[in-house]
Design an enzyme around this catalytic site. Structure first.
Site: not given
Length: 320
Positions: A233, A262, A280
Site C-alpha cells: 500500500r 492513487e 497498481h
C-alpha cells in the site's frame, strides 16, 4: 438466498455483478440518479456490501446506514478500505480474497525488482528512441550478492522470498512477531533491518500502525546502494521522504506499484529517472482478477446459504 440484497457502491467487474445478481437482489449505487433517496428507501433491505473499496470507503458512518447489514465482501487481499474493527464489534462479517492472488503479486514483485535494479524500462526506451547506434546503454547495478529485507512476511511475502532465493538473493524479515518455522533472520526493528539489507521489499498491509512506517530514518538506513520495492500500500511509505531520498541519492532506486493517493502519482516521482512506476497492477491478470471476483461472490453466497464466509478477516466474528 432470495431475501439477501447486496449493495455494490462503485462500478465493478461484470463477473461480480452478474454472479451476485444470479443469486440475489443487487443494488448498484452508481446507477441511481439520487443516491441519498435510493439509500433511504432501500437501506433496511441491504444485508451485504460487495466490491472494491478504494474509491468508496466502507467506514462506520457508511455501515450504520444499513441496520440489517451482515457481511462486507472485499475485492482484494488488503481491506484497509473497510472499518473491519467496527464491523467485528457489531457482528458484521468482513471477507477478503487471499491466496488466489499470492503467486501473481509475487511474480510482479520480482519483475519490478529486476526492472528497477537492471533499469529495464530505461534500457528499452534507449533502443526504441534510436539511441543504440550512437552507443550502448550504460551499465546498471546488479541483483547479485544482495540481501532482501521483507517488511511483512505473510502469504505474499513468503512467495516473494522463495523467488528471491531462487535468484541467489539472501532474505531477512521484520513484522509484528517472529514467525515459528521460518528460517530467515528476524529483525524486531525495521530500521535495523534496513541497515543490514540493500533491498527493502514492502508487503505490509495498510493500516494506522503501518502508516508511513518506511520513513526518512529507514530510507537513510537502507543507504545509497539500497533499493525500495513497494507492492503493498502506498500509505506504508512516506512519499515525500522517499522523493527526497531518491533526489539526494540517499538510496539507489525505487520500484513502486502503489501510491498514497492513487491514481494520483506525484509529478516529482514521475520526473525521477531512478524509479520504475506501475499503476497498481500486482494482481492485474485476467485469470487472477477473475478468481478474486469469484471469491467475492462465493463469500456472499456461502454466507447467505448459512454456511458461513469462506475467507473471513482477522477482525471478523467468524473463524476461517
Amino acid at each position: 438466498m432470495s431475501d439477501f440484497a447486496v449493495l455494490i457502491p462503485t462500478p465493478t467487474m461484470p463477473l461480480i455483478v452478474d454472479g451476485l445478481a444470479a443469486k440475489m437482489t443487487v443494488y448498484k449505487i452508481w446507477e441511481q440518479a439520487d443516491e441519498k433517496a435510493f439509500l433511504a428507501a432501500h437501506a433496511g433491505k441491504v444485508t451485504a456490501i460487495a466490491g472494491s473499496f478504494h474509491a468508496r470507503k466502507i467506514d462506520e458512518a457508511f455501515m450504520k446506514q444499513f441496520p440489517n447489514l451482515k457481511i462486507v465482501s472485499n475485492f482484494g487481499v488488503g481491506y484497509d478500505g473497510v472499518d473491519a474493527a467496527y464491523a467485528g464489534k457489531h457482528g458484521i462479517t468482513v471477507t477478503n480474497t487471499p491466496d488466489v492472488l499470492t503467486e501473481e503479486v509475487a511474480d510482479l514483485a520480482l519483475g519490478l525488482l529486476l526492472s528497477t535494479v537492471r533499469e529495464l524500462p530505461r534500457a528499452e526506451h534507449h533502443l526504441r528512441a534510436g539511441k543504440w547506434p550512437q552507443g550502448p546503454y550504460p551499465l546498471s547495478a546488479t541483483l547479485q550478492g544482495r540481501t532482501m529485507g521483507v517488511l511483512g512476511l505473510g502469504r505474499i511475502g513468503k512467495a516473494i522470498a522463495r523467488r528471491a532465493e531462487a535468484f541467489g538473493v539472501k532474505v531477512a524479515y521484520t513484522g509484528r512477531n517472529k514467525q515459528a518455522g521460518v528460517a530467515y533472520p528476524y529483525y524486531a526493528d525495521l530500521t535495523a533491518l534496513a541497515r543490514d539489507v540493500d533491498i527493502l521489499m514492502v508487503v505490509a498491509p495498510g493500516s494506522a500502525s503501518t502508516y508511513r512506517i518506511v520513513n526518512k530514518q529507514v530510507l537513510e538506513a537502507l543507504g545509497p546502494n539500497g533499493i525500495l520495492i513497494n507492492v503493498a500500500r502506498g500509505s506504508v511509505v512516506d512519499e515525500p521522504a522517499l522523493i527526497e531520498a531518491l533526489k539526494a541519492k540517499k538510496i539507489l532506486a525505487a520500484g513502486l506499484d502503489v501510491f498514497e493517493h492513487e491514481p494520483k502519482v506525484p509529478a516529482e516521482l514521475i520526473a525521477l529517472e531512478n524509479t520504475v512506476l506501475l499503476p497498481h497492477v500486482g494482481s492485474a491478470s485476467v485469470a487472477t482478477r477473475n478468481a478474486m471476483g469469484q471469491l467475492v461472490v462465493d463469500n456472499v453466497a456461502s454466507f447467505a446459504a448459512g454456511k458461513g464466509p469462506l475467507t473471513p478477516v482477522a477482525e471478523t466474528p467468524w473463524k476461517a
